[in-house]
Design an enzyme around this catalytic site. Structure first.
Site, PDB file in Angstrom:
ATOM      1  N   ASP A 111      -2.343  57.541  43.315  1.00 27.04           N
ATOM      2  CA  ASP A 111      -3.240  56.412  43.048  1.00 27.04           C
ATOM      3  C   ASP A 111      -3.674  56.537  41.590  1.00 27.04           C
ATOM      4  O   ASP A 111      -3.416  57.557  40.941  1.00 27.04           O
ATOM      5  CB  ASP A 111      -4.464  56.490  43.983  1.00 27.04           C
ATOM      6  CG  ASP A 111      -5.465  55.372  43.717  1.00 27.04           C
ATOM      7  OD1 ASP A 111      -5.028  54.212  43.557  1.00 27.04           O
ATOM      8  OD2 ASP A 111      -6.679  55.641  43.639  1.00 27.04           O
TER       9      ASP A 111
ATOM     10  N   GLU B  96     -15.454  55.431  40.882  1.00 24.51           N
ATOM     11  CA  GLU B  96     -15.044  56.564  40.029  1.00 24.51           C
ATOM     12  C   GLU B  96     -16.270  57.249  39.412  1.00 24.51           C
ATOM     13  O   GLU B  96     -16.240  58.428  39.103  1.00 24.51           O
ATOM     14  CB  GLU B  96     -14.090  56.102  38.920  1.00 24.51           C
ATOM     15  CG  GLU B  96     -12.704  55.716  39.415  1.00 24.51           C
ATOM     16  CD  GLU B  96     -11.834  56.914  39.853  1.00 24.51           C
ATOM     17  OE1 GLU B  96     -11.937  58.000  39.262  1.00 24.51           O
ATOM     18  OE2 GLU B  96     -11.050  56.737  40.817  1.00 24.51           O
TER      19      GLU B  96
HETATM   20  N1  DGL Z   1      -7.031  52.239  44.057  1.00 21.51           N
HETATM   21  C1  DGL Z   1      -6.288  51.309  43.335  1.00 21.51           C
HETATM   22  C2  DGL Z   1      -5.854  50.081  44.088  1.00 21.51           C
HETATM   23  O1  DGL Z   1      -5.675  50.188  45.232  1.00 21.51           O
HETATM   24  C3  DGL Z   1      -6.466  51.213  41.900  1.00 21.51           C
HETATM   25  C4  DGL Z   1      -7.554  50.439  41.316  1.00 21.51           C
HETATM   26  C5  DGL Z   1      -7.469  50.458  39.817  1.00 21.51           C
HETATM   27  O2  DGL Z   1      -7.036  51.452  39.254  1.00 21.51           O
HETATM   28  O3  DGL Z   1      -7.835  49.449  39.225  1.00 21.51           O
HETATM   29  O4  DGL Z   1      -5.667  49.041  43.586  1.00 21.51           O
END
Ligand code: DGL
Length: 260
Positions: A6, A148
């Site tokens: 991720d 975050e």
């Molecule tokens: N957790 C991610 C998603 O599912 C990333 C979000 C991001 O980095 O903007 O989109």
């Protein structure tokens, strides 16, 4: 051994589910904490970053990869599958199908990053399985930095006000199921539920992990999990241990992802 990645902490929502279902599976997790967020970036950049993430996981010898990121799943999965021969799973199909199962009034809300909502990936999949279902999609870009940066307490006022503002349209629309289309969002699910009481929330990371479990033969390892990040390991360590409700101990390492 499974590789999971991720842009940051969001993929831990999938790890939590994988550990429940496959406690003996060895896992390599990569969170691109040095380059998060992905969701505000162009498709080209998302493809470039995710190719590097996959190359890193392959260098660790993983047999299958779970893209625990809505943004990458929605924008780059076809390219990743054509570039790399390892089985690659994403979050979109599993989550969209779960929402179709959960809705009783045929109205599904979708929230995700800008890049995810722009791709229309969840809507397209819902239309292909249940064309009778109506959808409303809203990008919620501030949720990722809130998560975050640790604004995850169910009582957090800033997160609540942000959610209230973002979820207005979905509330008005009357959805009874909501796809948390970014894997960071389940971490603030209690706040989202306060704004949308009674709405069934779909945890994309967990649904994708269930789909992975149905499709692979567990590797039979020792249940060892190694976490790699592209920025400070200490902030990841403390946040990850709280979210996973288990110590991540000394298994967090830093990687220079630009080398891959
Ligand atoms: N957790 C991610 C998603 O599912 C990333 C979000 C991001 O980095 O903007 O989109």
């Amino acid at each position: 051994m499974i590789g999971v990645f991720d842009s940051g902490m969001g993929g831990l929502t999938a790890i939590k589910q994988i550990v429940k279902m496959m406690p003996h599976e060895d896992i390599i997790y990569f969170g691109d904490t040095g380059r998060v967020p992905y969701g505000t970036r162009s498709k080209e950049t998302i493809i470039k970053y995710s190719c590097q993430d996959v190359r890193f996981l392959l260098s660790k010898g993983v047999d299958a990869i779970l893209i625990a990121c809505g943004t990458v799943s929605a924008n780059a999965i076809e390219i990743l599958r054509s570039e790399f021969s390892v089985p690659i799973f994403g979050v979109v199909e599993a989550a969209a199908e779960k929402a179709c199962e959960l809705t009783e009034n045929g109205k599904v809300g979708i929230i995700g990053t800008n890049a995810t909502v722009k791709s229309g990936a969840y809507v397209k999949h819902i239309e292909s399985v249940r064309p009778d279902i109506e959808t409303v999609s809203t990008p919620c870009p501030l949720f990722v930095p809130l998560v975050e940066n640790g604004f995850t307490d169910p009582e957090d006022r800033i997160t609540y006000l942000t959610a209230e503002r973002y979820l207005e349209d979905i509330k008005r629309f009357g959805a009874d199921a909501l796809i948390l289309g970014c894997t960071h969002y389940p971490i603030i699910a209690p706040v989202i539920s306060k704004v949308l009481p009674g709405v069934s929330l779909v945890n994309t990371g967990a649904e994708a992990a269930k789909r992975l479990f149905e499709n692979i033969t567990p590797g039979g390892g020792n249940g060892k999990i190694e976490y790699y990040v592209s920025d400070d390991i200490n902030s990841f360590k403390s946040a990850a241990s709280i979210y996973l409700e288990m110590p991540v101990g000394d298994n967090v390492f830093k990687v220079d992802i630009e080398k891959y």
